[in-house]
Motif scaffolding. Structure first.
Motif, PDB file in Angstrom:
ATOM      1  N   GLY A   2      15.643  19.526  32.841  1.00  0.00           N
ATOM      2  CA  GLY A   2      15.099  20.718  33.444  1.00  0.00           C
ATOM      3  C   GLY A   2      14.429  21.604  32.412  1.00  0.00           C
ATOM      4  N   TRP A   3      13.677  22.603  32.938  1.00  0.00           N
ATOM      5  CA  TRP A   3      13.015  23.573  32.091  1.00  0.00           C
ATOM      6  C   TRP A   3      12.007  22.925  31.147  1.00  0.00           C
ATOM      7  CZ3 TRP A   3      13.752  28.545  33.377  1.00  0.00           C
ATOM      8  CH2 TRP A   3      14.906  28.861  34.097  1.00  0.00           C
ATOM      9  N   SER A   4      11.294  21.938  31.646  1.00  0.00           N
ATOM     10  CA  SER A   4      10.269  21.296  30.825  1.00  0.00           C
ATOM     11  C   SER A   4       8.983  21.155  31.631  1.00  0.00           C
ATOM     12  CB  SER A   4      10.734  19.918  30.329  1.00  0.00           C
ATOM     13  OG  SER A   4      11.104  19.080  31.395  1.00  0.00           O
ATOM     14  N   LEU A   5       7.876  21.075  30.908  1.00  0.00           N
ATOM     15  CA  LEU A   5       6.544  21.080  31.508  1.00  0.00           C
ATOM     16  C   LEU A   5       5.799  19.819  31.120  1.00  0.00           C
ATOM     17  CD1 LEU A   5       4.146  22.678  32.879  1.00  0.00           C
ATOM     18  CD2 LEU A   5       3.619  23.523  30.577  1.00  0.00           C
ATOM     19  N   THR A   6       5.250  19.107  32.111  1.00  0.00           N
ATOM     20  CA  THR A   6       4.470  17.906  31.835  1.00  0.00           C
ATOM     21  C   THR A   6       3.087  18.302  31.334  1.00  0.00           C
ATOM     22  OG1 THR A   6       5.633  16.645  33.551  1.00  0.00           O
ATOM     23  CG2 THR A   6       3.524  15.779  32.791  1.00  0.00           C
ATOM     24  N   ILE A   7       2.714  17.809  30.143  1.00  0.00           N
ATOM     25  CA  ILE A   7       1.414  18.157  29.557  1.00  0.00           C
ATOM     26  C   ILE A   7       0.466  16.965  29.502  1.00  0.00           C
ATOM     27  CG2 ILE A   7       2.372  20.033  28.175  1.00  0.00           C
ATOM     28  CD1 ILE A   7       2.233  18.117  25.759  1.00  0.00           C
ATOM     29  N   GLY A   8       0.945  15.789  29.868  1.00  0.00           N
ATOM     30  CA  GLY A   8       0.073  14.613  29.840  1.00  0.00           C
ATOM     31  C   GLY A   8       0.839  13.356  30.191  1.00  0.00           C
ATOM     32  N   ARG A   9       0.114  12.272  30.301  1.00  0.00           N
ATOM     33  CA  ARG A   9       0.708  10.972  30.643  1.00  0.00           C
ATOM     34  C   ARG A   9      -0.044   9.891  29.891  1.00  0.00           C
ATOM     35  NH1 ARG A   9       3.864   8.892  34.809  1.00  0.00           N
ATOM     36  NH2 ARG A   9       3.412   6.769  35.466  1.00  0.00           N
ATOM     37  N   ILE A  10       0.679   9.065  29.159  1.00  0.00           N
ATOM     38  CA  ILE A  10       0.087   7.981  28.381  1.00  0.00           C
ATOM     39  C   ILE A  10       0.801   6.678  28.732  1.00  0.00           C
ATOM     40  CG2 ILE A  10      -0.358   7.038  26.077  1.00  0.00           C
ATOM     41  CD1 ILE A  10      -0.500   9.868  25.020  1.00  0.00           C
ATOM     42  N   ALA A  11       0.034   5.695  29.172  1.00  0.00           N
ATOM     43  CA  ALA A  11       0.566   4.350  29.455  1.00  0.00           C
ATOM     44  C   ALA A  11       1.820   4.391  30.322  1.00  0.00           C
ATOM     45  CB  ALA A  11       0.849   3.618  28.139  1.00  0.00           C
ATOM     46  N   GLY A  12       1.800   5.252  31.358  1.00  0.00           N
ATOM     47  CA  GLY A  12       2.917   5.292  32.286  1.00  0.00           C
ATOM     48  C   GLY A  12       4.074   6.171  31.867  1.00  0.00           C
ATOM     49  N   THR A  13       3.963   6.861  30.735  1.00  0.00           N
ATOM     50  CA  THR A  13       5.033   7.731  30.241  1.00  0.00           C
ATOM     51  C   THR A  13       4.564   9.186  30.260  1.00  0.00           C
ATOM     52  OG1 THR A  13       5.960   6.013  28.805  1.00  0.00           O
ATOM     53  CG2 THR A  13       6.513   8.303  28.281  1.00  0.00           C
ATOM     54  N   ASN A  14       5.310  10.038  30.946  1.00  0.00           N
ATOM     55  CA  ASN A  14       4.998  11.462  30.975  1.00  0.00           C
ATOM     56  C   ASN A  14       5.423  12.122  29.660  1.00  0.00           C
ATOM     57  OD1 ASN A  14       3.956  11.573  33.632  1.00  0.00           O
ATOM     58  ND2 ASN A  14       6.021  11.636  34.480  1.00  0.00           N
ATOM     59  N   ILE A  15       4.556  12.968  29.125  1.00  0.00           N
ATOM     60  CA  ILE A  15       4.883  13.754  27.939  1.00  0.00           C
ATOM     61  C   ILE A  15       5.231  15.150  28.410  1.00  0.00           C
ATOM     62  CG2 ILE A  15       4.087  14.600  25.706  1.00  0.00           C
ATOM     63  CD1 ILE A  15       2.038  12.349  25.703  1.00  0.00           C
ATOM     64  N   ARG A  16       6.465  15.587  28.107  1.00  0.00           N
ATOM     65  CA  ARG A  16       6.951  16.870  28.598  1.00  0.00           C
ATOM     66  C   ARG A  16       7.358  17.771  27.436  1.00  0.00           C
ATOM     67  NH1 ARG A  16       8.054  16.759  34.013  1.00  0.00           N
ATOM     68  NH2 ARG A  16       9.602  18.417  33.857  1.00  0.00           N
ATOM     69  N   LEU A  17       7.058  19.039  27.561  1.00  0.00           N
ATOM     70  CA  LEU A  17       7.447  20.050  26.579  1.00  0.00           C
ATOM     71  C   LEU A  17       8.609  20.859  27.139  1.00  0.00           C
ATOM     72  CD1 LEU A  17       4.237  21.732  25.092  1.00  0.00           C
ATOM     73  CD2 LEU A  17       5.809  20.168  23.962  1.00  0.00           C
ATOM     74  N   HIS A  18       9.711  20.913  26.404  1.00  0.00           N
ATOM     75  CA  HIS A  18      10.803  21.788  26.814  1.00  0.00           C
ATOM     76  C   HIS A  18      10.397  23.233  26.542  1.00  0.00           C
ATOM     77  CE1 HIS A  18      14.987  23.406  26.942  1.00  0.00           C
ATOM     78  NE2 HIS A  18      15.079  22.484  27.874  1.00  0.00           N
ATOM     79  N   PHE A  19      10.845  24.141  27.403  1.00  0.00           N
ATOM     80  CA  PHE A  19      10.383  25.533  27.275  1.00  0.00           C
ATOM     81  C   PHE A  19      10.777  26.144  25.936  1.00  0.00           C
ATOM     82  CE2 PHE A  19      14.707  26.563  28.211  1.00  0.00           C
ATOM     83  CZ  PHE A  19      14.905  27.881  27.828  1.00  0.00           C
ATOM     84  N   THR A  20      11.866  25.639  25.314  1.00  0.00           N
ATOM     85  CA  THR A  20      12.273  26.169  24.011  1.00  0.00           C
ATOM     86  C   THR A  20      11.249  25.853  22.932  1.00  0.00           C
ATOM     87  OG1 THR A  20      13.615  24.171  23.683  1.00  0.00           O
ATOM     88  CG2 THR A  20      14.744  26.142  24.507  1.00  0.00           C
ATOM     89  N   PHE A  21      10.475  24.774  23.132  1.00  0.00           N
ATOM     90  CA  PHE A  21       9.419  24.459  22.174  1.00  0.00           C
ATOM     91  C   PHE A  21       8.340  25.540  22.207  1.00  0.00           C
ATOM     92  CE2 PHE A  21       5.286  22.569  21.199  1.00  0.00           C
ATOM     93  CZ  PHE A  21       5.529  22.023  19.949  1.00  0.00           C
TER      94      PHE A  21
END
Length: 363
Positions: A2-21
């Motif tokens: 939880g508390w994370s934001l999807t910023i992109g998707r590469i080769a079927g894998t979502n890249i997510r940033l946790h809000f603490t970042f």
């Protein structure tokens, strides 16, 4: 997570940033702006972003190597203490796990070599620098070298700990190897917490993460060790009470209070399973709709599983869906039992107290 934001998707894998970042970036940028102005803030933020680009590439080293062995990774999450590639599982063969574990640090080795070649740097530039006067390339070289060294510390479940577990598993089997690697990892966790008290609080966070993650991995391996010899029918609650979808919720409550059963298969007019009703759903239904609402209105839909299915597979499926129970049915669709997390947990406790316990088949 939880508390994370999807910023992109590469080769079927979502890249997510946790809000603490994001908070970490704001904190670094603000602190450097107050200390040195706009140029200092921009320099620090760009450096942090490039560092986490290196961390992301590190994680994709694991992800792409895992994919070669049929392991999917739905997402990778970036937080201030590093990246986490949420792989569906680790490869079963120790050699494959070793390759997946080492792939991440090898990506950082490649990045470090590229920086050295492009900018004419040597290892001396990485370890004998003043951060205040060093170039961006020198600082990135240092970071990648440190990522290699830090990740290869044999603190399970870090990369080095997984390498250790893979090497141990070649000689003693995965459950025992995991238990030993987890104990070593928790020893390192205490060391990180101690160092964090005197040097860097982030080490304390890493230590706590390693301690609890190692314990979780050890429990999972212990379950796999004993469950690998069992099927769903060995762990299910047999012959459960069922409910017709048209029955009032009051009937379900009566059955709940009159029996130890907490989950009830819901049947349609043709005696086919169409859902599952548990205690929490009953209480929510009573609160929101009252006792006369039909069971079919408050149940959750569910598919059935076979009693012949390996218990490890059924448990993994339940965890991936966040389900606490599944209905077991035979080839004709007749309900034969319910598989619950509670029963599985009790079996794990028995196995822990008496390893090798022979569980009787339930029917």
């Amino acid at each position: 997570m939880g508390w994370s934001l999807t910023i992109g998707r590469i080769a079927g894998t979502n890249i997510r940033l946790h809000f603490t970042f994001l908070l970490f970036l704001v904190w670094i940028g603000t602190a450097d702006y107050l200390a040195g102005g706009t140029a200092a803030a921009v320099d620090s933020v760009v450096f942090i972003i490039l560092v986490f680009l290196c961390v992301t590439l590190h994680e994709f080293g694991h992800i792409m190597m895992g994919r070669r062995f049929g392991v999917k990774t739905p997402e990778v999450i970036l937080s201030p203490i590093g990246g986490i590639a949420n792989m569906e599982r680790m490869p079963d063969k120790p050699v494959q796990e070793l390759l997946v574990a080492i792939a991440g640090p090898l990506v950082n080795v490649v990045i470090a070599l590229a920086l050295m070649a492009v900018f004419g740097l040597g290892l001396r530039n990485a370890f004998v620098i003043d951060f205040d006067t060093a170039s961006l390339a020198q600082r990135l070289l240092l970071v990648n070298c440190m990522l290699v060294l830090f990740n290869l510390i044999p603190a399970f479940p870090m990369d080095g700990g997984r390498v250790l577990r893979a090497l141990l598993a070649m000689n003693m089997g995965k459950p025992r190897a995991t238990a030993l690697a987890a104990r070593i990892g928790q020893g390192f966790a205490f060391l990180f917490v101690l160092l964090g008290l005197f040097y860097n609080p982030i080490l304390m966070l890493v230590g706590f993460f390693i301690y609890f993650a190692a314990g979780s991995e050890a429990q999972s391996a212990a379950f796999t060790g004993f469950a690998s010899r069992l099927r769903v029918k060995d762990a299910m609650e047999p012959a459960p009470l069922t409910l017709p979808a048209t029955a009032p919720l009051s009937l379900a409550v009566d059955n709940l209070l009159a029996s130890p059963q907490r989950e009830f298969p819901v049947m349609d007019g043709s005696s086919r399973v169409i859902g599952l009703l548990d205690r929490d759903m009953m209480l929510a239904g009573l609160r929101d709709h009252g006792p006369t609402v039909a069971v079919g209105e408050v149940m959750r839909e569910c598919a059935t599983i076979s009693g012949e299915q390996p218990l490890v597979e059924a448990f993994a499926r339940m965890r991936s869906r966040g389900a606490r129970a599944d209905v077991v049915a035979d080839a004709s669709g007749r309900v034969t039992g319910i598989l619950t997390l509670e029963n599985i947990a009790e079996m794990m406790m028995v196995e822990s107290a008496q390893p090798g316990w022979r569980f009787k088949r339930r029917s």
